[in-house]
Write an enzyme that holds these catalytic residues in place. Structure first.
Site, PDB file in Angstrom:
ATOM      1  N   GLY A 206       0.810  -1.221   0.000  1.00 17.58           N
ATOM      2  CA  GLY A 206       0.000   0.000   0.000  1.00 17.58           C
ATOM      3  C   GLY A 206       0.842   1.269   0.000  1.00 17.58           C
ATOM      4  O   GLY A 206       0.344   2.329   0.383  1.00 17.58           O
ATOM      5  N   ARG A 207       2.103   1.171  -0.414  1.00 17.02           N
ATOM      6  CA  ARG A 207       3.009   2.330  -0.501  1.00 17.02           C
ATOM      7  C   ARG A 207       3.382   2.920   0.873  1.00 17.02           C
ATOM      8  O   ARG A 207       3.868   4.040   0.959  1.00 17.02           O
ATOM      9  CB  ARG A 207       2.428   3.466  -1.372  1.00 17.02           C
ATOM     10  CG  ARG A 207       2.112   3.062  -2.805  1.00 17.02           C
ATOM     11  CD  ARG A 207       3.391   2.783  -3.574  1.00 17.02           C
ATOM     12  NE  ARG A 207       3.166   2.575  -4.993  1.00 17.02           N
ATOM     13  CZ  ARG A 207       3.036   1.374  -5.576  1.00 17.02           C
ATOM     14  NH1 ARG A 207       3.098   0.271  -4.843  1.00 17.02           N
ATOM     15  NH2 ARG A 207       2.853   1.280  -6.873  1.00 17.02           N
TER      16      ARG A 207
END
Ligand SMILES: Cc1cc2nc3c(=O)[nH]c(=O)nc-3n(C[C@H](O)[C@H](O)[C@H](O)COP(=O)(O)O)c2cc1C
Length: 228
Positions: A206-207
């Protein structure tokens, strides 16, 4: 940790890019970096990571992007190979007359970047650069394959030449001088970057990546987590 290499072929990537560049997206989920597991000495932390890249037999595991800038602050980058690192710094070899050489003569500040894509890791190392001693450079030059020695001696790296034939003629001229071991050219040798800062980056899902920065202090290294 199981390596899960991206399965894109060149054709698929190209097709995706023309369709919609934004569809080239993958999650980073191979590992994590926790403060509790960090080495206090960033050189040791770096050695774990580069050794891992070498053990995984990643292509050009020792390749690093070297960023330099001229006196006016105009930047340039290129890849060089890390040849050794120790308490003195990080070393690579090149021509002192090259663009990077000329920029380092004007401005000793530089930055190195390692990207081990298959491990979802990058390391940025910044500091100041000095030349290695002639003795150290000579020892390395003499350990190189003969062909590399001739290429280094024949090439005025980063200067324009009319064509490939002219370049090969310069190598042939050296070869005709015959047999004796080639002396290291005056303009060739090593550089050493002495780090004042290291940043370790581990991709996460999810970065929400893990980033830790080590900054050199009077007594050692100060470590902070950075937001992704
Ligand atoms: C994988 C790889 C490794 C390289 N290793 C070196 C190196 O160790 N030393 C070097 O001078 N150039 C190396 N090069 C070439 C440089 O990227 C660059 O083209 C050259 O040094 C001239 O750079 P400059 O004009 O910015 O000085 C390498 C290139 C690649 C792609």
């Amino acid at each position: 940790m199981v390596l899960d290499l991206p399965k894109f072929g060149v054709t698929e990537v190209t097709k995706n890019m023309t369709d919609d560049q934004r569809t080239i997206r993958r999650d980073y989920d191979l590992g994590e970096l926790r403060r509790a597991n960090l080495e206090l000495d960033p050189k040791v932390q770096f050695s774990h990571w580069i050794n891992r890249a070498i053990e995984e037999a990643l292509i050009d595991a020792t390749a690093m992007t070297l960023a330099t800038a001229n006196a006016a602050g105009r930047p340039s980058v290129r890849i060089v190979l890390l040849k050794h690192f120790d308490e003195r710094g990080f070393a690579w070899y090149t021509s002192y007359h090259s663009q990077k050489g000329r920029e380092l003569a004007e401005n000793p500040n530089a930055s190195l970047l390692f990207h081990w894509r298959e491990l979802e890791r990058q390391v940025r190392i910044s500091g100041t650069v000095t030349r290695l001693s002639q003795g150290d450079s000579k020892a390395y030059f003499e350990s190189r394959p003969r062909e590399s020695q001739y290429s280094a001696a024949a090439s005025d790296q980063s200067f324009v030449i009319a064509n490939r034939a002219a370049l090969e003629a310069k190598v042939d001229a050296l070869l005709r001088q015959g047999g004796a071991p080639l002396a290291m050219p005056e303009h060739w040798g090593g550089y050493l970057l002495q780090p004042s800062e290291y940043e370790f980056w581990q991709g996460r899902t999810g970065r929400l990546h893990d980033r830790f920065i080590y900054r050199k202090t009077a007594t050692g290294w100060h470590i902070d987590r950075l937001q992704p």
